[in-house]
Design an enzyme around this catalytic site. Structure first.
Site, PDB file in Angstrom:
ATOM      1  N   ARG A  30      -9.393   5.454   3.473  1.00  0.00           N
ATOM      2  CA  ARG A  30      -8.981   6.641   4.237  1.00  0.00           C
ATOM      3  C   ARG A  30      -7.461   6.718   4.342  1.00  0.00           C
ATOM      4  O   ARG A  30      -6.876   7.797   4.301  1.00  0.00           O
ATOM      5  CB  ARG A  30      -9.604   6.569   5.623  1.00  0.00           C
ATOM      6  CG  ARG A  30      -9.000   7.581   6.525  1.00  0.00           C
ATOM      7  CD  ARG A  30      -9.485   7.526   7.910  1.00  0.00           C
ATOM      8  NE  ARG A  30      -8.601   8.304   8.738  1.00  0.00           N
ATOM      9  CZ  ARG A  30      -8.495   9.616   8.705  1.00  0.00           C
ATOM     10  NH1 ARG A  30      -9.239  10.284   7.859  1.00  0.00           N
ATOM     11  NH2 ARG A  30      -7.658  10.263   9.466  1.00  0.00           N
TER      12      ARG A  30
ATOM     13  N   CYS B 153     -16.154   7.855   7.904  1.00  0.00           N
ATOM     14  CA  CYS B 153     -16.406   6.411   7.768  1.00  0.00           C
ATOM     15  C   CYS B 153     -17.315   6.032   8.947  1.00  0.00           C
ATOM     16  O   CYS B 153     -17.714   6.861   9.742  1.00  0.00           O
ATOM     17  CB  CYS B 153     -15.099   5.630   7.804  1.00  0.00           C
ATOM     18  SG  CYS B 153     -14.380   5.539   9.438  1.00  0.00           S
TER      19      CYS B 153
ATOM     20  N   PRO C 149     -11.412  13.496  10.850  1.00  0.00           N
ATOM     21  CA  PRO C 149     -10.795  14.771  10.471  1.00  0.00           C
ATOM     22  C   PRO C 149      -9.300  14.624  10.183  1.00  0.00           C
ATOM     23  O   PRO C 149      -8.677  13.657  10.617  1.00  0.00           O
ATOM     24  CB  PRO C 149     -11.015  15.632  11.709  1.00  0.00           C
ATOM     25  CG  PRO C 149     -11.155  14.676  12.831  1.00  0.00           C
ATOM     26  CD  PRO C 149     -11.838  13.466  12.252  1.00  0.00           C
ATOM     27  N   ILE C 150      -8.754  15.560   9.431  1.00  0.00           N
ATOM     28  CA  ILE C 150      -7.301  15.582   9.225  1.00  0.00           C
ATOM     29  C   ILE C 150      -6.744  16.960   9.586  1.00  0.00           C
ATOM     30  O   ILE C 150      -5.705  17.394   9.069  1.00  0.00           O
ATOM     31  CB  ILE C 150      -6.920  15.215   7.767  1.00  0.00           C
ATOM     32  CG1 ILE C 150      -7.595  16.138   6.755  1.00  0.00           C
ATOM     33  CG2 ILE C 150      -7.235  13.756   7.458  1.00  0.00           C
ATOM     34  CD1 ILE C 150      -7.027  15.981   5.341  1.00  0.00           C
ATOM     35  N   ASP C 151      -7.441  17.650  10.506  1.00  0.00           N
ATOM     36  CA  ASP C 151      -7.005  18.997  10.902  1.00  0.00           C
ATOM     37  C   ASP C 151      -5.584  18.998  11.460  1.00  0.00           C
ATOM     38  O   ASP C 151      -4.809  19.934  11.212  1.00  0.00           O
ATOM     39  CB  ASP C 151      -7.979  19.592  11.927  1.00  0.00           C
ATOM     40  CG  ASP C 151      -8.154  18.696  13.152  1.00  0.00           C
ATOM     41  OD1 ASP C 151      -8.488  17.507  12.970  1.00  0.00           O
ATOM     42  OD2 ASP C 151      -7.925  19.157  14.277  1.00  0.00           O
ATOM     43  N   LEU C 152      -5.201  17.938  12.164  1.00  0.00           N
ATOM     44  CA  LEU C 152      -3.847  17.899  12.745  1.00  0.00           C
ATOM     45  C   LEU C 152      -2.796  17.695  11.643  1.00  0.00           C
ATOM     46  O   LEU C 152      -1.721  18.293  11.676  1.00  0.00           O
ATOM     47  CB  LEU C 152      -3.753  16.798  13.793  1.00  0.00           C
ATOM     48  CG  LEU C 152      -4.671  16.970  15.009  1.00  0.00           C
ATOM     49  CD1 LEU C 152      -4.653  15.725  15.892  1.00  0.00           C
ATOM     50  CD2 LEU C 152      -4.287  18.207  15.814  1.00  0.00           C
TER      51      LEU C 152
ATOM     52  N   ASP D 209      -8.299  -0.718  18.226  1.00  0.00           N
ATOM     53  CA  ASP D 209      -8.553  -1.720  17.178  1.00  0.00           C
ATOM     54  C   ASP D 209      -8.811  -3.114  17.733  1.00  0.00           C
ATOM     55  O   ASP D 209      -9.152  -4.013  16.972  1.00  0.00           O
ATOM     56  CB  ASP D 209      -7.390  -1.764  16.176  1.00  0.00           C
ATOM     57  CG  ASP D 209      -7.295  -0.491  15.377  1.00  0.00           C
ATOM     58  OD1 ASP D 209      -6.272  -0.287  14.704  1.00  0.00           O
ATOM     59  OD2 ASP D 209      -8.239   0.323  15.435  1.00  0.00           O
TER      60      ASP D 209
ATOM     61  N   ILE E 136     -11.073   6.842  21.653  1.00  0.00           N
ATOM     62  CA  ILE E 136     -10.439   7.301  20.414  1.00  0.00           C
ATOM     63  C   ILE E 136     -11.456   7.737  19.370  1.00  0.00           C
ATOM     64  O   ILE E 136     -11.291   8.771  18.721  1.00  0.00           O
ATOM     65  CB  ILE E 136      -9.510   6.195  19.823  1.00  0.00           C
ATOM     66  CG1 ILE E 136      -8.499   5.725  20.875  1.00  0.00           C
ATOM     67  CG2 ILE E 136      -8.834   6.679  18.546  1.00  0.00           C
ATOM     68  CD1 ILE E 136      -7.523   6.792  21.343  1.00  0.00           C
TER      69      ILE E 136
HETATM   70  C1  EPZ Z   1      -4.889   4.725  12.471  1.00  0.00           C
HETATM   71  O1  EPZ Z   1      -5.931   5.522  11.936  1.00  0.00           O
HETATM   72  C2  EPZ Z   1      -5.241   3.298  12.101  1.00  0.00           C
HETATM   73  N1  EPZ Z   1      -5.320   3.164  10.648  1.00  0.00           N
HETATM   74  C3  EPZ Z   1      -6.580   2.912  12.717  1.00  0.00           C
HETATM   75  O2  EPZ Z   1      -6.803   1.530  12.433  1.00  0.00           O
HETATM   76  C4  EPZ Z   1      -6.484   3.089  14.233  1.00  0.00           C
HETATM   77  O3  EPZ Z   1      -7.746   2.805  14.803  1.00  0.00           O
HETATM   78  C5  EPZ Z   1      -6.072   4.524  14.561  1.00  0.00           C
HETATM   79  O4  EPZ Z   1      -4.828   4.845  13.895  1.00  0.00           O
HETATM   80  C6  EPZ Z   1      -5.893   4.737  16.052  1.00  0.00           C
HETATM   81  O5  EPZ Z   1      -4.933   3.845  16.531  1.00  0.00           O
HETATM   82  C7  EPZ Z   1      -4.155   3.140   9.943  1.00  0.00           C
HETATM   83  O6  EPZ Z   1      -3.065   3.214  10.487  1.00  0.00           O
HETATM   84  C8  EPZ Z   1      -4.292   2.983   8.454  1.00  0.00           C
HETATM   85  P1  EPZ Z   1      -5.676   8.717  14.234  1.00  0.00           P
HETATM   86  P2  EPZ Z   1      -5.764   7.140  11.912  1.00  0.00           P
HETATM   87  O7  EPZ Z   1      -5.310   9.834  13.316  1.00  0.00           O
HETATM   88  O8  EPZ Z   1      -4.355   7.513  11.754  1.00  0.00           O
HETATM   89  C9  EPZ Z   1      -8.633  12.089  15.739  1.00  0.00           C
HETATM   90  C10 EPZ Z   1      -8.004  -0.350  11.697  1.00  0.00           C
HETATM   91  O9  EPZ Z   1      -9.021  -0.914  12.131  1.00  0.00           O
HETATM   92  N2  EPZ Z   1      -7.949  12.952  14.772  1.00  0.00           N
HETATM   93  O10 EPZ Z   1      -4.643   8.178  15.153  1.00  0.00           O
HETATM   94  O11 EPZ Z   1      -6.757   7.663  10.929  1.00  0.00           O
HETATM   95  C11 EPZ Z   1      -9.411  10.973  15.054  1.00  0.00           C
HETATM   96  O12 EPZ Z   1     -10.710  11.432  14.676  1.00  0.00           O
HETATM   97  C12 EPZ Z   1      -7.954   1.171  11.625  1.00  0.00           C
HETATM   98  O13 EPZ Z   1      -6.970  -0.938  11.299  1.00  0.00           O
HETATM   99  C13 EPZ Z   1      -8.271  14.306  14.742  1.00  0.00           C
HETATM  100  O14 EPZ Z   1      -9.104  14.783  15.489  1.00  0.00           O
HETATM  101  O15 EPZ Z   1      -6.256   7.504  13.379  1.00  0.00           O
HETATM  102  C14 EPZ Z   1      -9.472   9.924  16.129  1.00  0.00           C
HETATM  103  O16 EPZ Z   1     -10.521  10.232  17.015  1.00  0.00           O
HETATM  104  C15 EPZ Z   1      -9.255   1.813  12.093  1.00  0.00           C
HETATM  105  N3  EPZ Z   1      -7.626  15.102  13.836  1.00  0.00           N
HETATM  106  C16 EPZ Z   1      -8.130  10.085  16.849  1.00  0.00           C
HETATM  107  O17 EPZ Z   1      -7.667  11.402  16.531  1.00  0.00           O
HETATM  108  C17 EPZ Z   1      -6.685  14.600  12.968  1.00  0.00           C
HETATM  109  O18 EPZ Z   1      -6.123  15.394  12.165  1.00  0.00           O
HETATM  110  C18 EPZ Z   1      -7.061   9.082  16.444  1.00  0.00           C
HETATM  111  O19 EPZ Z   1      -6.977   9.149  15.039  1.00  0.00           O
HETATM  112  C19 EPZ Z   1      -6.387  13.221  13.014  1.00  0.00           C
HETATM  113  C20 EPZ Z   1      -7.020  12.415  13.934  1.00  0.00           C
END
Ligand code: EPZ
Length: 436
Positions: free
Chosen positions: A92, A116, A122-125, A310, A332
């Site tokens: 991802r 996953c 999502p990547i809407d943001l 995490d 989260i």
């Molecule tokens: C990063 O993932 C980390 N991975 C994750 O670690 C970590 O759990 C997560 O940040 C939160 O701290 C990496 O840095 C490679 P987010 P990321 O975007 O960036 C929602 C591990 O075990 N969201 O901060 O993908 C999302 O669904 C991994 O090392 C939206 O809704 O996480 C989640 O609920 C697992 N829209 C929350 O925000 C978006 O466009 C936080 O996601 C983006 C995210």
């Protein structure tokens, strides 16, 4: 398929050295695409996810040279801004390529990352931020076609339902540093891994203010040069080993970490009267078995500086051995309790109520066959195996190797008996008596 065979009951003594941060390294390696000059990185953890990111970078036309076990040189003289499905679907974090490709090439074709086990990812943001920066996006056959020929600085609010986004902030930052004008990012993620990325970008000549805060201001520049950067220590690895020490340590010394990156975790453990000492100046934590003394806790995961999601699963394991009722609420992700049924197989008394795990801790759990579902779940099962009586077999252990460098070697060096065995060659003693 390999299974990790763990002998429970060991006492962990000695020193464990924390490796570089996976979640800092991945966006930083991707950000090297922002220049045609060479970037050299040190303290890069030797993990399957990092190897995979290097494969993807090579597939885009980048030169990747390994200068040592934890040093990598990357030079993107020429680039093909197309990240294919068969690569993106496996990790991802490859979404982190979008920002640098848009900044450098003004275009990007990338497969949408799948979800996953943690739920939809999502990547809407990310896409909202790119649109604000003047990008146009089109979805075709599962691929995102982004055009940034009119990339322009903008004011962006990047908060979502669960607050900030870590890789979303990394993506908008790495596009904005080469976008003409000023970009203001509100509700930016403040995780240390994002701060490390900002420091690396500034070394490349980027202009970023507010580093470490939820309000980032970027003044776009026309080009960026190469840099040399050392990745920060992995706070999640450090926290995992701290919990190992609290479950089974005798003055277990964990070094090469920044304790301030674990402030919320240390604060919680202090509230629970756990046995550990911190040397903030030297970046060392010494921990000992606290199963008899630590108090049950109430934990809610939040974006940084709150309690890190995490370390949620690992904390649940510690609470499973802590007499009394603990509450662990996951704010989260929708589904980050897949480890719970596996801990229940070992005798843990955990009930799930929506986003909260109600943990009725007890001192004894017993070894069993368990199945890892994701990276941090596999860590929580290992911790349970450490403190349980008898043998535990953790199936699908490949998840663990995504985020913990030299795991077996580090744990054997402090007294743990573990080995990798083939799933279809498990010793008879491992099978339940009725089928042995
Ligand atoms: C990063 O993932 C980390 N991975 C994750 O670690 C970590 O759990 C997560 O940040 C939160 O701290 C990496 O840095 C490679 P987010 P990321 O975007 O960036 C929602 C591990 O075990 N969201 O901060 O993908 C999302 O669904 C991994 O090392 C939206 O809704 O996480 C989640 O609920 C697992 N829209 C929350 O925000 C978006 O466009 C936080 O996601 C983006 C995210």
């Amino acid at each position: 398929m390999k299974v990790l065979h763990v002998q429970g009951g060991a006492t962990l003594r000695g020193t464990i050295r924390v490796s570089g941060s996976k979640n800092a390294a991945l966006p930083i390696l991707a950000a090297a695409l922002l220049t045609d000059k060479a970037c050299t990185f040190h303290n890069v953890p030797a993990l399957s996810d990092v190897r995979f990111m290097c494969e993807i970078l090579k597939s885009l036309g980048t030169e990747v040279s390994h200068l040592g076990p934890n040093s990598i040189r990357i030079q993107a003289k020429t680039l093909v801004p197309h990240a294919p499905y068969e690569l993106v679907r496996k990790m991802r974090a490859s979404v982190c390529l979008m920002g640098p490709l848009l900044g450098r090439m003004r275009s990007c074709i990338i497969s949408l990352p799948g979800g996953c086990v943690l739920g939809p990812r999502p990547i809407d943001l990310h896409l909202k931020g790119f649109s604000k920066l003047g990008c146009t996006l089109e979805m075709k056959n599962g691929y995102l076609h982004l055009d940034a020929s009119h990339l322009q600085g903008a004011n962006i609010f990047l908060g979502g339902r669960q607050g900030s986004t870590v890789t979303g902030t990394a993506n908008i930052l790495t596009a904005a540093v080469l976008a003409p004008g000023i970009t203001r990012i509100e509700c930016a993620a403040c995780e240390p891994e994002v701060t490390d990325l900002c420091h690396m970008l500034v070394k490349m000549g980027a202009k970023i203010e507010g580093i470490g805060s939820p309000s980032l201001v970027v003044e776009g520049v026309s080009t960026l040069h190469g840099c040399e950067h050392t990745i920060i220590p992995d706070r999640i690895e450090a926290g995992t080993f701290l919990i190992a020490g609290l479950l089974a340590g005798d003055q277990l010394r964990i070094e090469n970490l920044n304790p301030l990156h674990l402030h919320a975790v240390l604060d919680k453990l202090e509230e629970g009267k756990a046995c550990f000492e911190v040397d903030y100046a030297k970046g060392i934590i010494v921990a000992s078995n606290s199963r008899g003394s630590i108090r049950p806790l109430e934990i809610v995961t939040l974006p940084y500086p709150g309690f890190p999601t995490d370390l949620q699963a690992q904390m649940a394991t510690l609470m499973a051995f802590t007499p009394g009722m603990s509450l662990i609420t996951e704010r989260i992700y929708n589904n980050r309790f897949m480890y719970v049924p596996e801990l229940q197989r070992m005798g843990a008394n955990i009930a799930l109520e929506g986003a909260t795990a109600i943990v009725n801790g007890q001192v004894k759990l017993s070894g069993a066959h368990v199945m890892a579902s994701d990276l941090r779940a596999s860590a929580s099962l290992f911790l349970a195996a450490l403190a349980s009586e008898g043998e535990t077999f953790i199936h699908r252990i490949y998840h663990l190797d995504r985020g913990y460098e030299d795991f077996d070697k580090k744990l054997e060096a402090v007294g743990v008996t573990l080995k990798r065995v083939e799933a279809d060659h498990l010793p008879d003693s491992s099978l339940p008596s009725e089928t042995a």
